[in-house]
Motif scaffolding. Sequence first.
Motif, PDB file in Angstrom:
ATOM      1  N   LEU A  72      16.270 -26.673  -5.305  1.00 32.91           N
ATOM      2  CA  LEU A  72      15.264 -25.724  -5.777  1.00 32.91           C
ATOM      3  C   LEU A  72      13.830 -26.143  -5.438  1.00 32.91           C
ATOM      4  O   LEU A  72      13.043 -25.304  -4.988  1.00 32.91           O
ATOM      5  N   PRO A  73      13.430 -27.429  -5.620  1.00 37.53           N
ATOM      6  CA  PRO A  73      12.056 -27.805  -5.253  1.00 37.53           C
ATOM      7  C   PRO A  73      11.740 -27.548  -3.779  1.00 37.53           C
ATOM      8  O   PRO A  73      10.636 -27.120  -3.440  1.00 37.53           O
ATOM      9  N   GLU A  74      12.713 -27.807  -2.898  1.00 37.09           N
ATOM     10  CA  GLU A  74      12.481 -27.577  -1.472  1.00 37.09           C
ATOM     11  C   GLU A  74      12.388 -26.086  -1.166  1.00 37.09           C
ATOM     12  O   GLU A  74      11.562 -25.656  -0.348  1.00 37.09           O
ATOM     13  N   ILE A  75      13.219 -25.291  -1.822  1.00 37.37           N
ATOM     14  CA  ILE A  75      13.142 -23.840  -1.642  1.00 37.37           C
ATOM     15  C   ILE A  75      11.768 -23.329  -2.068  1.00 37.37           C
ATOM     16  O   ILE A  75      11.147 -22.516  -1.379  1.00 37.37           O
ATOM     17  N   LEU A  76      11.277 -23.812  -3.196  1.00 35.68           N
ATOM     18  CA  LEU A  76       9.957 -23.397  -3.683  1.00 35.68           C
ATOM     19  C   LEU A  76       8.851 -23.830  -2.727  1.00 35.68           C
ATOM     20  O   LEU A  76       7.889 -23.087  -2.492  1.00 35.68           O
ATOM     21  N   PHE A  77       8.967 -25.037  -2.185  1.00 31.20           N
ATOM     22  CA  PHE A  77       7.950 -25.529  -1.250  1.00 31.20           C
ATOM     23  C   PHE A  77       7.851 -24.623  -0.033  1.00 31.20           C
ATOM     24  O   PHE A  77       6.747 -24.204   0.368  1.00 31.20           O
ATOM     25  N   TRP A  78       8.972 -24.296   0.568  1.00 26.99           N
ATOM     26  CA  TRP A  78       8.956 -23.452   1.760  1.00 26.99           C
ATOM     27  C   TRP A  78       8.642 -21.998   1.436  1.00 26.99           C
ATOM     28  O   TRP A  78       8.198 -21.249   2.310  1.00 26.99           O
ATOM     29  N   ARG A  79       8.843 -21.615   0.193  1.00 24.77           N
ATOM     30  CA  ARG A  79       8.400 -20.283  -0.249  1.00 24.77           C
ATOM     31  C   ARG A  79       6.879 -20.194  -0.243  1.00 24.77           C
ATOM     32  O   ARG A  79       6.300 -19.158   0.098  1.00 24.77           O
ATOM     33  N   GLN A  80       6.197 -21.295  -0.596  1.00 24.23           N
ATOM     34  CA  GLN A  80       4.745 -21.279  -0.733  1.00 24.23           C
ATOM     35  C   GLN A  80       4.000 -21.661   0.545  1.00 24.23           C
ATOM     36  O   GLN A  80       2.927 -21.115   0.824  1.00 24.23           O
ATOM     37  N   LEU A  81       4.526 -22.609   1.302  1.00 24.94           N
ATOM     38  CA  LEU A  81       3.787 -23.177   2.442  1.00 24.94           C
ATOM     39  C   LEU A  81       3.284 -22.149   3.459  1.00 24.94           C
ATOM     40  O   LEU A  81       2.117 -22.201   3.854  1.00 24.94           O
ATOM     41  N   PRO A  82       4.101 -21.180   3.928  1.00 26.30           N
ATOM     42  CA  PRO A  82       3.599 -20.257   4.959  1.00 26.30           C
ATOM     43  C   PRO A  82       2.433 -19.393   4.486  1.00 26.30           C
ATOM     44  O   PRO A  82       1.671 -18.871   5.312  1.00 26.30           O
ATOM     45  N   THR A  83       2.279 -19.248   3.186  1.00 27.70           N
ATOM     46  CA  THR A  83       1.228 -18.379   2.656  1.00 27.70           C
ATOM     47  C   THR A  83      -0.159 -18.841   3.065  1.00 27.70           C
ATOM     48  O   THR A  83      -1.014 -18.017   3.418  1.00 27.70           O
ATOM     49  N   ILE A  84      -0.399 -20.144   3.037  1.00 26.70           N
ATOM     50  CA  ILE A  84      -1.747 -20.675   3.280  1.00 26.70           C
ATOM     51  C   ILE A  84      -2.241 -20.341   4.690  1.00 26.70           C
ATOM     52  O   ILE A  84      -3.290 -19.699   4.845  1.00 26.70           O
ATOM     53  N   PRO A  85      -1.531 -20.728   5.777  1.00 25.78           N
ATOM     54  CA  PRO A  85      -2.040 -20.388   7.112  1.00 25.78           C
ATOM     55  C   PRO A  85      -2.031 -18.882   7.398  1.00 25.78           C
ATOM     56  O   PRO A  85      -2.930 -18.381   8.080  1.00 25.78           O
ATOM     57  N   LEU A  86      -1.042 -18.159   6.865  1.00 18.83           N
ATOM     58  CA  LEU A  86      -0.967 -16.722   7.138  1.00 18.83           C
ATOM     59  C   LEU A  86      -2.124 -15.964   6.496  1.00 18.83           C
ATOM     60  O   LEU A  86      -2.712 -15.065   7.113  1.00 18.83           O
ATOM     61  N   VAL A  87      -2.493 -16.311   5.268  1.00 20.85           N
ATOM     62  CA  VAL A  87      -3.622 -15.643   4.610  1.00 20.85           C
ATOM     63  C   VAL A  87      -4.922 -15.973   5.328  1.00 20.85           C
ATOM     64  O   VAL A  87      -5.769 -15.091   5.540  1.00 20.85           O
ATOM     65  N   ILE A  88      -5.108 -17.240   5.727  1.00 23.27           N
ATOM     66  CA  ILE A  88      -6.308 -17.619   6.485  1.00 23.27           C
ATOM     67  C   ILE A  88      -6.382 -16.830   7.782  1.00 23.27           C
ATOM     68  O   ILE A  88      -7.452 -16.326   8.171  1.00 23.27           O
ATOM     69  N   LEU A  89      -5.237 -16.695   8.466  1.00 17.68           N
ATOM     70  CA  LEU A  89      -5.201 -15.946   9.727  1.00 17.68           C
ATOM     71  C   LEU A  89      -5.558 -14.481   9.505  1.00 17.68           C
ATOM     72  O   LEU A  89      -6.333 -13.896  10.284  1.00 17.68           O
ATOM     73  N   ILE A  90      -5.021 -13.887   8.441  1.00 16.49           N
ATOM     74  CA  ILE A  90      -5.318 -12.485   8.150  1.00 16.49           C
ATOM     75  C   ILE A  90      -6.797 -12.274   7.894  1.00 16.49           C
ATOM     76  O   ILE A  90      -7.432 -11.352   8.436  1.00 16.49           O
ATOM     77  N   PHE A  91      -7.394 -13.135   7.066  1.00 14.45           N
ATOM     78  CA  PHE A  91      -8.819 -13.002   6.756  1.00 14.45           C
ATOM     79  C   PHE A  91      -9.685 -13.281   7.984  1.00 14.45           C
ATOM     80  O   PHE A  91     -10.725 -12.636   8.189  1.00 14.45           O
ATOM     81  N   TRP A  92      -9.269 -14.239   8.823  1.00 18.36           N
ATOM     82  CA  TRP A  92     -10.059 -14.589  10.005  1.00 18.36           C
ATOM     83  C   TRP A  92     -10.039 -13.456  11.023  1.00 18.36           C
ATOM     84  O   TRP A  92     -11.082 -13.094  11.579  1.00 18.36           O
ATOM     85  N   THR A  93      -8.868 -12.873  11.253  1.00 19.05           N
ATOM     86  CA  THR A  93      -8.771 -11.802  12.245  1.00 19.05           C
ATOM     87  C   THR A  93      -9.455 -10.517  11.786  1.00 19.05           C
ATOM     88  O   THR A  93      -9.831  -9.680  12.609  1.00 19.05           O
ATOM     89  N   THR A  94      -9.610 -10.338  10.481  1.00 19.71           N
ATOM     90  CA  THR A  94     -10.277  -9.133   9.960  1.00 19.71           C
ATOM     91  C   THR A  94     -11.745  -9.381   9.603  1.00 19.71           C
ATOM     92  O   THR A  94     -12.399  -8.499   9.045  1.00 19.71           O
ATOM     93  N   GLY A  95     -12.232 -10.576   9.909  1.00 13.53           N
ATOM     94  CA  GLY A  95     -13.638 -10.884   9.660  1.00 13.53           C
ATOM     95  C   GLY A  95     -14.001 -10.992   8.189  1.00 13.53           C
ATOM     96  O   GLY A  95     -15.155 -10.751   7.810  1.00 13.53           O
ATOM     97  N   ARG A  96     -13.030 -11.359   7.352  1.00 18.54           N
ATOM     98  CA  ARG A  96     -13.287 -11.448   5.914  1.00 18.54           C
ATOM     99  C   ARG A  96     -13.039 -12.861   5.387  1.00 18.54           C
ATOM    100  O   ARG A  96     -12.664 -13.052   4.237  1.00 18.54           O
ATOM    101  N   LEU A  97     -13.274 -13.867   6.213  1.00 14.89           N
ATOM    102  CA  LEU A  97     -12.981 -15.237   5.815  1.00 14.89           C
ATOM    103  C   LEU A  97     -13.773 -15.646   4.574  1.00 14.89           C
ATOM    104  O   LEU A  97     -13.325 -16.487   3.792  1.00 14.89           O
TER     105      LEU A  97
END
Length: 302
Positions: free
Chosen positions: A41-66
């Motif tokens: 369960l801890p590993e499942i939770l870790f991989w559930r959360q990890l992709p969020t950080i770079p993906l949200v940064i990428l979304i805000f960066w590409t839309t000019g809302r960093l």
Amino acid sequence: MTADAPMQRPLFALFVRLAAAATLSVMVALVKLASESGLSLPEILFWRQLPTIPLVILIFWTTGRLGRLRSKRTKQHGLRALLGIGGMFLNFGAVTLLPLAEATSLNFTSAIWAVILSALILHERVGLWRWGAVIFGFVGVLVIAQPGNGHIPLFGAGVALGAAFMIALISIAIRDLTKTEDSLTIVFYFALFTTPLLATALPFVWQAKSAEQWFYLIALGLSGLLGQYLLTSALRYGSVSSVIVMDYSALIWATLLGWSLFDRLPPATTWLGAPLIIGAGLLIAWREHQLSRPARSLAAPP
């Protein structure tokens, strides 16, 4: 920088919450598949959360809302993250302990817990209608769990009820944050605060993974990000008491996914108890809508 004041769009919020329920149901099924494949369960939770950080940064960066990632409410984000990580452990734990339909049905008691919390913490006056709904809903819980003679473990039922309690707390925290913060910003800080905590458990649970397990982890990470964004957006455009009605559609998805992926259909007791819990939630939502009408009339422009 803070987000613009959210404009209330109740109908749009309902559709967003409906999409969130479907997306998160898929994520929950992936969690169960990942757990049954041997992942902890801890590993499942870790991989559930990890992709969020770079993906949200990428979304805000590409839309000019960093700049939207800057926040003056880090303490509130920290509290939401603390509640969220506890809620995730309980919610995902319930999925690994119970069949999907039963875990989902008991998860619906979040509306009932919200009434209890409003009375105990917010000192809100709760009338006979809502206290009646609380009793009505917990009768449904007893029908599903059947203490002493049930088809599901009582420990698993307790974990599911604990998860629903945390959802009620988290909904209040998110509703407050959406007054000033972008929906993706809330999702970002949740992942930013919880991922390092979950990473501390990895040395103790790490294992070599098959291609199938990597697929589960990547898919649940992406579906979790999308579902969390939709969930938060619904609370931005509509009140908790109105959008929570759409959450009950998750029982349909849980039943279909449980049948197609795990060859498990809920027994008659679940079909008897779930409508009681859902009915209690709908009664609470209706009553809160009725009670808020005078306030909306006073707030409306002449």
